[in-house]
Motif scaffolding. Sequence first.
Motif, PDB file in Angstrom:
ATOM      1  N   ARG A   1       0.822  -1.211   0.000  1.00 19.42           N
ATOM      2  CA  ARG A   1       0.000   0.000   0.000  1.00 19.42           C
ATOM      3  C   ARG A   1       0.859   1.265   0.000  1.00 19.42           C
ATOM      4  O   ARG A   1       0.472   2.273  -0.583  1.00 19.42           O
ATOM      5  CB  ARG A   1      -0.967  -0.030   1.190  1.00 19.42           C
ATOM      6  CG  ARG A   1      -1.911  -1.234   1.174  1.00 19.42           C
ATOM      7  CD  ARG A   1      -3.073  -1.054   2.139  1.00 19.42           C
ATOM      8  NE  ARG A   1      -2.658  -0.846   3.512  1.00 19.42           N
ATOM      9  CZ  ARG A   1      -2.580  -1.807   4.435  1.00 19.42           C
ATOM     10  NH1 ARG A   1      -2.871  -3.071   4.116  1.00 19.42           N
ATOM     11  NH2 ARG A   1      -2.218  -1.536   5.670  1.00 19.42           N
TER      12      ARG A   1
ATOM     13  N   TYR B   1       3.726   1.438  -1.524  1.00 16.12           N
ATOM     14  CA  TYR B   1       4.131   1.474  -2.940  1.00 16.12           C
ATOM     15  C   TYR B   1       3.006   2.044  -3.795  1.00 16.12           C
ATOM     16  O   TYR B   1       3.240   2.870  -4.689  1.00 16.12           O
ATOM     17  CB  TYR B   1       4.497   0.054  -3.375  1.00 16.12           C
ATOM     18  CG  TYR B   1       4.890  -0.116  -4.821  1.00 16.12           C
ATOM     19  CD1 TYR B   1       6.070   0.432  -5.313  1.00 16.12           C
ATOM     20  CD2 TYR B   1       4.104  -0.874  -5.696  1.00 16.12           C
ATOM     21  CE1 TYR B   1       6.439   0.247  -6.641  1.00 16.12           C
ATOM     22  CE2 TYR B   1       4.467  -1.057  -7.012  1.00 16.12           C
ATOM     23  CZ  TYR B   1       5.638  -0.496  -7.477  1.00 16.12           C
ATOM     24  OH  TYR B   1       6.009  -0.680  -8.792  1.00 16.12           O
ATOM     25  N   ASP B   2       1.786   1.646  -3.528  1.00 16.17           N
ATOM     26  CA  ASP B   2       0.641   2.176  -4.258  1.00 16.17           C
ATOM     27  C   ASP B   2       0.534   3.692  -4.057  1.00 16.17           C
ATOM     28  O   ASP B   2       0.241   4.438  -4.999  1.00 16.17           O
ATOM     29  CB  ASP B   2      -0.637   1.486  -3.774  1.00 16.17           C
ATOM     30  CG  ASP B   2      -1.888   2.011  -4.451  1.00 16.17           C
ATOM     31  OD1 ASP B   2      -2.098   1.706  -5.640  1.00 16.17           O
ATOM     32  OD2 ASP B   2      -2.663   2.736  -3.791  1.00 16.17           O
TER      33      ASP B   2
ATOM     34  N   GLY C   1      -1.582   5.852  -6.460  1.00 14.41           N
ATOM     35  CA  GLY C   1      -2.750   4.984  -6.515  1.00 14.41           C
ATOM     36  C   GLY C   1      -3.788   5.373  -5.481  1.00 14.41           C
ATOM     37  O   GLY C   1      -3.569   6.244  -4.626  1.00 14.41           O
TER      38      GLY C   1
ATOM     39  N   HIS D   1      -5.393   2.959  -3.478  1.00 12.62           N
ATOM     40  CA  HIS D   1      -5.651   1.833  -2.591  1.00 12.62           C
ATOM     41  C   HIS D   1      -4.644   1.804  -1.441  1.00 12.62           C
ATOM     42  O   HIS D   1      -3.845   0.884  -1.291  1.00 12.62           O
ATOM     43  CB  HIS D   1      -5.649   0.537  -3.399  1.00 12.62           C
ATOM     44  CG  HIS D   1      -6.575   0.614  -4.571  1.00 12.62           C
ATOM     45  ND1 HIS D   1      -6.125   0.683  -5.864  1.00 12.62           N
ATOM     46  CD2 HIS D   1      -7.918   0.720  -4.620  1.00 12.62           C
ATOM     47  CE1 HIS D   1      -7.168   0.796  -6.674  1.00 12.62           C
ATOM     48  NE2 HIS D   1      -8.259   0.822  -5.938  1.00 12.62           N
ATOM     49  N   ASN D   2      -4.695   2.862  -0.636  1.00 17.37           N
ATOM     50  CA  ASN D   2      -3.825   2.980   0.524  1.00 17.37           C
ATOM     51  C   ASN D   2      -4.593   3.704   1.626  1.00 17.37           C
ATOM     52  O   ASN D   2      -5.594   4.377   1.370  1.00 17.37           O
ATOM     53  CB  ASN D   2      -2.536   3.714   0.161  1.00 17.37           C
ATOM     54  CG  ASN D   2      -2.812   4.994  -0.614  1.00 17.37           C
ATOM     55  OD1 ASN D   2      -3.179   6.016  -0.039  1.00 17.37           O
ATOM     56  ND2 ASN D   2      -2.650   4.937  -1.944  1.00 17.37           N
TER      57      ASN D   2
ATOM     58  N   ARG E   1       7.862   0.291 -12.200  1.00 13.01           N
ATOM     59  CA  ARG E   1       6.640   0.049 -12.977  1.00 13.01           C
ATOM     60  C   ARG E   1       6.938   0.091 -14.468  1.00 13.01           C
ATOM     61  O   ARG E   1       6.372  -0.677 -15.247  1.00 13.01           O
ATOM     62  CB  ARG E   1       5.592   1.106 -12.616  1.00 13.01           C
ATOM     63  CG  ARG E   1       4.165   0.645 -12.825  1.00 13.01           C
ATOM     64  CD  ARG E   1       3.817  -0.473 -11.878  1.00 13.01           C
ATOM     65  NE  ARG E   1       2.471  -0.981 -12.102  1.00 13.01           N
ATOM     66  CZ  ARG E   1       1.952  -2.007 -11.456  1.00 13.01           C
ATOM     67  NH1 ARG E   1       2.665  -2.650 -10.564  1.00 13.01           N
ATOM     68  NH2 ARG E   1       0.731  -2.423 -11.709  1.00 13.01           N
TER      69      ARG E   1
ATOM     70  N   ILE F   1      -0.971  -4.307  -4.700  1.00 11.26           N
ATOM     71  CA  ILE F   1      -2.243  -3.640  -4.951  1.00 11.26           C
ATOM     72  C   ILE F   1      -2.366  -3.325  -6.438  1.00 11.26           C
ATOM     73  O   ILE F   1      -1.448  -2.772  -7.037  1.00 11.26           O
ATOM     74  CB  ILE F   1      -2.322  -2.323  -4.150  1.00 11.26           C
ATOM     75  CG1 ILE F   1      -2.161  -2.587  -2.648  1.00 11.26           C
ATOM     76  CG2 ILE F   1      -3.622  -1.585  -4.440  1.00 11.26           C
ATOM     77  CD1 ILE F   1      -3.318  -3.271  -1.996  1.00 11.26           C
TER      78      ILE F   1
ATOM     79  N   THR G   1      -2.873  -1.365  -9.627  1.00 15.14           N
ATOM     80  CA  THR G   1      -2.785   0.049  -9.970  1.00 15.14           C
ATOM     81  C   THR G   1      -2.619   0.166 -11.465  1.00 15.14           C
ATOM     82  O   THR G   1      -2.610  -0.835 -12.176  1.00 15.14           O
ATOM     83  CB  THR G   1      -1.632   0.725  -9.196  1.00 15.14           C
ATOM     84  OG1 THR G   1      -1.704   2.139  -9.383  1.00 15.14           O
ATOM     85  CG2 THR G   1      -0.280   0.225  -9.653  1.00 15.14           C
TER      86      THR G   1
ATOM     87  N   ASN H   1      -1.190  -2.603 -14.837  1.00 15.34           N
ATOM     88  CA  ASN H   1      -1.049  -3.969 -14.340  1.00 15.34           C
ATOM     89  C   ASN H   1      -0.504  -4.889 -15.423  1.00 15.34           C
ATOM     90  O   ASN H   1      -0.661  -4.636 -16.616  1.00 15.34           O
ATOM     91  CB  ASN H   1      -2.409  -4.496 -13.872  1.00 15.34           C
ATOM     92  CG  ASN H   1      -2.887  -3.818 -12.608  1.00 15.34           C
ATOM     93  OD1 ASN H   1      -2.279  -3.948 -11.560  1.00 15.34           O
ATOM     94  ND2 ASN H   1      -3.971  -3.072 -12.725  1.00 15.34           N
TER      95      ASN H   1
ATOM     96  N   ALA I   1      -4.572  -6.769  -0.901  1.00 11.34           N
ATOM     97  CA  ALA I   1      -4.164  -6.875  -2.304  1.00 11.34           C
ATOM     98  C   ALA I   1      -4.988  -7.938  -3.021  1.00 11.34           C
ATOM     99  O   ALA I   1      -5.448  -7.736  -4.153  1.00 11.34           O
ATOM    100  CB  ALA I   1      -2.678  -7.206  -2.392  1.00 11.34           C
TER     101      ALA I   1
ATOM    102  N   SER J   1      -7.713  -7.243  -5.967  1.00 10.83           N
ATOM    103  CA  SER J   1      -7.419  -7.895  -7.245  1.00 10.83           C
ATOM    104  C   SER J   1      -8.606  -8.712  -7.716  1.00 10.83           C
ATOM    105  O   SER J   1      -8.970  -8.692  -8.899  1.00 10.83           O
ATOM    106  CB  SER J   1      -6.177  -8.784  -7.111  1.00 10.83           C
ATOM    107  OG  SER J   1      -5.032  -8.028  -6.808  1.00 10.83           O
TER     108      SER J   1
END
Length: 271
Positions: A21, A23-24, A29, A31-32, A58, A83, A85, A88, A111, A115
């Motif tokens: 999260r 990293y997201d 992103g 989703h944190n 990425r 997660i 983002t 993908n 995650a 997903s």
Amino acid sequence: MTGELGWVPPEIDTTVPNPARVYDFWLDGDHNFAADRALGEQILKIMPGVRDAARLNRAFLRRAARFMVDSGVRQFLDIGSGIPTVGNLHEIVQQADPSCRVVYVDREPVAVAHSELLLQDNESCLVLQADLRDVDDIFDGAGKLLDLEQPVGLFMLLLLHFVPDSWDPMGVLARYRDRLAPGSFLAVTHVAADSGTERLDEAIEVYMSRQGRQNQPVPRTHDEVLAFFDGFEVVEPGVVGCAMWRPEGAGDMSDDPAINSLPYAGIGRKP
């Protein structure tokens, strides 16, 4: 978090930061949670370039996936997928060839839950909750979608530096290698211990202070990362700074040479 929380598993403590999260958050992103953003911001104050490092990782994912598709691979296994983002793995490979199949694996319940939500209408994707070390379970589950007698593109991006030496990461990777069909590929990115990045040790100390005994980063040297490809033929240009693995444009690089080398990156082919 900026989205709906109803899908978050009830056992998840959202007040404790999580690597996937954080990293997201660095990738901008959605989703944190507040704890992830707080830790992410704290590390950014120490190492402002870490957000660039996440972006470079990425970008490597994109280039590595396209390379494998161009090499004839049509099925993929992403361990520690994190997660979902933008950009993908399944989006990249299925854009190149809609027949591509992808299995995502993560031990983090959030995650996995998200997903599953994202991929519920994609019959060419499967999500598994498992630990990296659950090799037999992972291959048994992946075999429901993938033909494991054929080459697979195996991704372990920004994962192995969370694997302590006590887990015998070389032995774990050997088990994956032995299960892969000839012609399969392994893609790895890993935080470098010898990139010369300023204040890396300080950032890791802060990270560890918020993580307790779990998810503690273990940066490794170039030779140590190269050793993970034992039994694979390393694809040119070898194990290099993430930005230097076949860059396609200025967007694949950072203005900071140390950040370009902060994650090592490489791809190996099983003969």
